[in-house]
Design a protein around this motif. Structure first.
Motif, PDB file in Angstrom:
ATOM      1  N   ALA A  32       0.816  -1.219   0.000  1.00  0.00           N
ATOM      2  CA  ALA A  32       0.000   0.000   0.000  1.00  0.00           C
ATOM      3  C   ALA A  32       0.848   1.267   0.000  1.00  0.00           C
ATOM      4  N   GLY A  33       1.973   1.236  -0.710  1.00  0.00           N
ATOM      5  CA  GLY A  33       2.815   2.421  -0.839  1.00  0.00           C
ATOM      6  C   GLY A  33       3.739   2.671   0.332  1.00  0.00           C
ATOM      7  N   GLY A  34       3.765   1.774   1.306  1.00  0.00           N
ATOM      8  CA  GLY A  34       4.624   1.950   2.475  1.00  0.00           C
ATOM      9  C   GLY A  34       6.057   1.541   2.189  1.00  0.00           C
ATOM     10  N   LEU A  35       6.918   1.764   3.152  1.00  0.00           N
ATOM     11  CA  LEU A  35       8.314   1.362   3.032  1.00  0.00           C
ATOM     12  C   LEU A  35       8.441  -0.147   3.162  1.00  0.00           C
ATOM     13  N   ARG A  36       9.424  -0.716   2.477  1.00  0.00           N
ATOM     14  CA  ARG A  36       9.603  -2.169   2.572  1.00  0.00           C
ATOM     15  C   ARG A  36      10.057  -2.588   3.966  1.00  0.00           C
ATOM     16  N   SER A  37      10.682  -1.691   4.694  1.00  0.00           N
ATOM     17  CA  SER A  37      11.076  -2.015   6.066  1.00  0.00           C
ATOM     18  C   SER A  37       9.919  -1.833   7.042  1.00  0.00           C
ATOM     19  N   GLY A  38       8.775  -1.382   6.559  1.00  0.00           N
ATOM     20  CA  GLY A  38       7.612  -1.179   7.408  1.00  0.00           C
ATOM     21  C   GLY A  38       6.600  -2.301   7.345  1.00  0.00           C
ATOM     22  N   VAL A  39       6.941  -3.388   6.659  1.00  0.00           N
ATOM     23  CA  VAL A  39       6.040  -4.533   6.551  1.00  0.00           C
ATOM     24  C   VAL A  39       6.270  -5.461   7.732  1.00  0.00           C
ATOM     25  N   THR A  40       5.197  -5.841   8.395  1.00  0.00           N
ATOM     26  CA  THR A  40       5.285  -6.777   9.512  1.00  0.00           C
ATOM     27  C   THR A  40       4.767  -8.130   9.055  1.00  0.00           C
ATOM     28  N   TYR A  41       5.589  -9.142   9.178  1.00  0.00           N
ATOM     29  CA  TYR A  41       5.201 -10.512   8.846  1.00  0.00           C
ATOM     30  C   TYR A  41       4.808 -11.216  10.128  1.00  0.00           C
ATOM     31  N   VAL A  42       3.694 -11.926  10.096  1.00  0.00           N
ATOM     32  CA  VAL A  42       3.200 -12.648  11.267  1.00  0.00           C
ATOM     33  C   VAL A  42       2.970 -14.096  10.850  1.00  0.00           C
ATOM     34  N   LEU A  43       3.484 -15.023  11.632  1.00  0.00           N
ATOM     35  CA  LEU A  43       3.293 -16.447  11.375  1.00  0.00           C
ATOM     36  C   LEU A  43       2.729 -17.081  12.636  1.00  0.00           C
ATOM     37  N   ASP A  44       1.557 -17.653  12.545  1.00  0.00           N
ATOM     38  CA  ASP A  44       0.873 -18.268  13.690  1.00  0.00           C
ATOM     39  C   ASP A  44       0.731 -17.299  14.861  1.00  0.00           C
ATOM     40  N   GLY A  45       0.476 -16.035  14.552  1.00  0.00           N
ATOM     41  CA  GLY A  45       0.223 -15.036  15.579  1.00  0.00           C
ATOM     42  C   GLY A  45       1.451 -14.382  16.180  1.00  0.00           C
ATOM     43  N   ALA A  46       2.643 -14.790  15.762  1.00  0.00           N
ATOM     44  CA  ALA A  46       3.878 -14.222  16.316  1.00  0.00           C
ATOM     45  C   ALA A  46       4.633 -13.446  15.243  1.00  0.00           C
ATOM     46  N   MET A  47       5.342 -12.406  15.663  1.00  0.00           N
ATOM     47  CA  MET A  47       6.160 -11.632  14.725  1.00  0.00           C
ATOM     48  C   MET A  47       7.121 -12.563  13.999  1.00  0.00           C
ATOM     49  N   HIS A  48       7.273 -12.332  12.695  1.00  0.00           N
ATOM     50  CA  HIS A  48       8.138 -13.184  11.880  1.00  0.00           C
ATOM     51  C   HIS A  48       9.098 -12.325  11.060  1.00  0.00           C
ATOM     52  N   ASN A  49       9.613 -11.265  11.691  1.00  0.00           N
ATOM     53  CA  ASN A  49      10.574 -10.370  11.055  1.00  0.00           C
ATOM     54  C   ASN A  49      11.949 -10.582  11.671  1.00  0.00           C
ATOM     55  N   ASP A  50      12.984 -10.431  10.850  1.00  0.00           N
ATOM     56  CA  ASP A  50      14.350 -10.458  11.329  1.00  0.00           C
ATOM     57  C   ASP A  50      14.610  -9.135  12.047  1.00  0.00           C
ATOM     58  N   THR A  51      15.060  -9.167  13.271  1.00  0.00           N
ATOM     59  CA  THR A  51      15.251  -7.945  14.044  1.00  0.00           C
ATOM     60  C   THR A  51      16.419  -7.110  13.526  1.00  0.00           C
ATOM     61  N   TYR A  52      17.304  -7.690  12.744  1.00  0.00           N
ATOM     62  CA  TYR A  52      18.452  -6.949  12.208  1.00  0.00           C
ATOM     63  C   TYR A  52      18.043  -5.986  11.104  1.00  0.00           C
ATOM     64  N   ASP A  53      17.262  -6.466  10.130  1.00  0.00           N
ATOM     65  CA  ASP A  53      16.924  -5.637   8.969  1.00  0.00           C
ATOM     66  C   ASP A  53      15.423  -5.537   8.704  1.00  0.00           C
ATOM     67  N   ASN A  54      14.605  -6.100   9.573  1.00  0.00           N
ATOM     68  CA  ASN A  54      13.147  -6.084   9.483  1.00  0.00           C
ATOM     69  C   ASN A  54      12.609  -6.777   8.232  1.00  0.00           C
ATOM     70  N   LEU A  55      13.407  -7.619   7.600  1.00  0.00           N
ATOM     71  CA  LEU A  55      12.923  -8.426   6.492  1.00  0.00           C
ATOM     72  C   LEU A  55      12.276  -9.682   7.050  1.00  0.00           C
ATOM     73  N   ASN A  56      11.636 -10.444   6.165  1.00  0.00           N
ATOM     74  CA  ASN A  56      10.956 -11.657   6.619  1.00  0.00           C
ATOM     75  C   ASN A  56      11.940 -12.752   7.006  1.00  0.00           C
ATOM     76  N   LEU A  57      11.541 -13.563   7.956  1.00  0.00           N
ATOM     77  CA  LEU A  57      12.258 -14.798   8.264  1.00  0.00           C
ATOM     78  C   LEU A  57      11.749 -15.858   7.292  1.00  0.00           C
ATOM     79  N   PRO A  58      12.406 -17.014   7.191  1.00  0.00           N
ATOM     80  CA  PRO A  58      11.944 -18.049   6.248  1.00  0.00           C
ATOM     81  C   PRO A  58      10.515 -18.495   6.542  1.00  0.00           C
TER      82      PRO A  58
END
Length: 102
Positions: free
Chosen positions: A47-73
């Protein structure tokens, strides 16, 4: 989107993150595989946001890498029961995406 539709979709490389782009209002903003040798990371803008502003959630828990805020596998598409892409404001239950309260 339910499991049967997910399994039937033609996904190049069986990457679950391609489902985000297929859902609409999201674009892949470039290759990030060179960062820390992460071949599974994607840079998606929703929706036009920053790529570092996307939050990935897997089974209700955060699924972002805390180093670069990208997705975990993510798991293979066959293991997904459902997925959802939220493109509007955050609800109170998703407040954790903004960090701790002041």
């Amino acid at each position: 989107m339910d499991n049967q539709k997910i399994v039937e979709l033609p996904l190049q490389g069986r990457q679950v993150t391609n489902l985000i782009i297929l859902a609409g209002a999201a674009v892949n903003t470039g290759d990030v595989s060179g960062q820390r040798n992460r071949s599974d990371a994607v840079a998606i803008s929703v929706a036009g946001g920053l790529r570092s502003g996307v939050t990935y959630v897997l089974d209700g828990a955060m699924h972002n890498d805390t180093y670069d805020n990208l997705n975990l596998p993510f798991p293979f598409p066959d293991a997904l029961q459902e997925f959802r892409v939220a493109t509007s404001g955050l609800s109170a239950e998703k407040r954790h995406a903004l960090g701790p309260p002041p």
